[in-house]
Design an enzyme around this catalytic site. Structure first.
Site, PDB file in Angstrom:
ATOM      1  N   CYS A 108       0.792  -1.235   0.000  1.00  0.00           N
ATOM      2  CA  CYS A 108       0.000   0.000   0.000  1.00  0.00           C
ATOM      3  C   CYS A 108       0.823   1.284   0.000  1.00  0.00           C
ATOM      4  O   CYS A 108       0.674   2.120  -0.883  1.00  0.00           O
ATOM      5  CB  CYS A 108      -0.947   0.007   1.200  1.00  0.00           C
ATOM      6  SG  CYS A 108      -2.294  -1.190   1.069  1.00  0.00           S
ATOM      7  N   ILE A 109       1.676   1.448   0.989  1.00  0.00           N
ATOM      8  CA  ILE A 109       2.303   2.753   1.216  1.00  0.00           C
ATOM      9  C   ILE A 109       3.139   3.231   0.016  1.00  0.00           C
ATOM     10  O   ILE A 109       3.073   4.400  -0.356  1.00  0.00           O
ATOM     11  CB  ILE A 109       3.166   2.744   2.501  1.00  0.00           C
ATOM     12  CG1 ILE A 109       2.355   2.233   3.699  1.00  0.00           C
ATOM     13  CG2 ILE A 109       3.718   4.129   2.799  1.00  0.00           C
ATOM     14  CD1 ILE A 109       1.167   3.061   4.064  1.00  0.00           C
TER      15      ILE A 109
END
EC number: 1.1.1.136
Length: 436
Positions: free
Chosen positions: A273-274
């Site tokens: 995600c990040i």
């Protein structure tokens, strides 16, 4: 057409069959949660190996105990690669990857191909929920027309929601049940059914006004983290030049009881995600003629961190009278964060490639990753090196990339010739330890 109350009651009475599509780091914990509270669950995945292991009561994710899979299997859970069984399910929760392509743009092929595979088997009364992280508008633009292609009307015959996953693999403080669930529906009826689906399994469900709002919520959460990590990574570089320990500074700033949240620097961003989510928003923003300069700048800083670590390694070797070319370098930790086996977008792998590209001979040690796995973009024929005094002495340098608790840090400090510490594990100065 079906009465929405009938559908809602099926979930409230736990008589529904839950279909989890994609049995990875998100789908598998969700399956276990629904199974644990008495729902029948069908897992669907295109990976024969995963399906065979699950049906044999085995697990392929380190932090999920195999006993939990065996227990779920004994209580009725089944995995399959047969998408025709979609018609049996009352809920279809899509937990598939949303990576970036080589141009750093959203790759929606997994979501689109999965939805296309479901299409022929969708029926009246089902709810389809997308959990994959994506840009605002995906549910409306990609899923809605496909779900309605066969004549079903969303909000009347079938229900469509977006509820972003928030799994944090290996986090001992939170589990699927205790992480609040944001959800947006295409219509009010969709939202009502989606809430009924999730409130059985999750302690707190947080409804928002639309699928777009739910999609943007997920991006804000992760971009907030990426931007703040970019800030502290940039401050790390400045502090290092000034002879200041950035970890000491962050710890001191964190004593302020308001207005500050501690973020710590590292070798780059990892996980599914990040490192990826900011690009989803910047890509979509361009459609509206907007440039997300602040987000993009933090992305540039974070993407430069593996090169920064490499530079520190080369500086340390130079001080010892060695070039990186021909040197033996051991990378400690190749999972993207501590105490897990998840290697998605791990900066450690990029560091390994950079070392190799400069002529260094690279190896790794990771108690959670015994063999370097097959990855879409990276390839090493390596196995984890035992972390022993004799082995450490064989290498000209070690790079601490992921600070697993299982590492013996005193042994590393005592036996390694040169330590490049990208995680701030060693706070006390030592001649052979370089902070990166």
């Amino acid at each position: 057409m079906i009465d929405v109350n009938t559908v809602v009651e099926k979930f409230k009475s736990r008589q529904a069959l839950i279909g989890i599509v994609g049995l990875g780091y998100v789908g598998l914990p969700l399956m276990l949660r629904y199974n644990a509270i008495g729902f029948d669950v069908l897992g669907i995945d295109i990976d024969d190996v995963k399906v065979d292991k699950l049906n044999a009561g085995q697990c392929y994710i380190e932090h999920i105990p195999q006993a939990k899979i065996a227990k779920a299997r004994a209580s009725g859970f089944e995995a399959t690669t047969d998408f025709s069984r979609v018609s049996e399910c009352d809920a279809l929760i899509l937990c598939v990857p949303t990576p970036l392509n080589k141009y750093r743009e959203p790759d929606m092929s997994f979501v689109i191909n999965t939805t296309d595979a479901l299409k022929p088997y969708l029926r009246v009364g089902q709810v389809v929920s997308l959990e994959s992280t994506t840009y605002p508008g995906t549910t409306e633009e990609e899923l809605l027309p496909r779900v309605q292609e066969g004549g079903l009307v969303v909000g009347r015959d079938i229900y469509l929601v977006y509820s972003p996953e928030r799994e944090d693999p290996g986090n001992p403080n939170f589990e699927t049940r205790t992480i609040p669930k944001v959800i947006g529906g295409h219509t009010p009826q969709c939202l009502e059914v989606g809430i009924a689906l999730y409130e059985q399994a999750i302690d707190r469900v947080v409804p928002v006004s639309s699928t777009k709002a739910a999609e943007m919520t997920k991006l804000l959460e992760n971009i907030h983290r990426a931007v703040n990590i970019g800030l502290v990574n940039e401050m790390k570089i400045v502090a290092d030049r000034m002879g200041i320990d950035i970890f000491e500074v962050v710890d001191a700033a964190a004593t302020k009881p308001f207005g500050f949240t501690p973020y710590y620097p590292g070798p780059g961003l990892g996980g599914h995600c990040i490192p990826i989510d900011p690009f989803y928003l910047t890509w979509k923003a361009r459609e509206y003629g907007l440039h997300t300069r602040f987000i993009e700048l933090s992305g540039e800083v974070n993407q430069a961190m593996p090169e920064y670590v490499l530079g520190k390694l080369m500086d340390g070797l130079n001080e010892a009278g060695r070039a990186l070319k021909g040197s033996r370098v051991l990378v400690l930790g190749i999972a993207y964060k501590k105490n897990v086996d998840d290697m998605r977008e791990s900066p450690s792998v990029e560091i390994m490639e950079l070392i190799e590209a400069k002529g260094g001979m690279v190896a790794y040690s990771d108690p959670h990753v015994p063999v370097f796995p097959k990855m879409r973009e990276h390839h090493f024929e390596l196995s984890s090196e035992p972390l022993t005094a004799e082995n450490l002495a064989r290498f000209d340098a070690v790079v601490l990339a992921t600070d697993h608790d299982k590492f013996d840090y005193e042994l590393i400090k005592a036996e390694a010739k040169l330590v490049v510490d990208s995680r701030g594990k060693y706070r006390s100065p030592a001649a052979h330890i370089i902070k990166a």
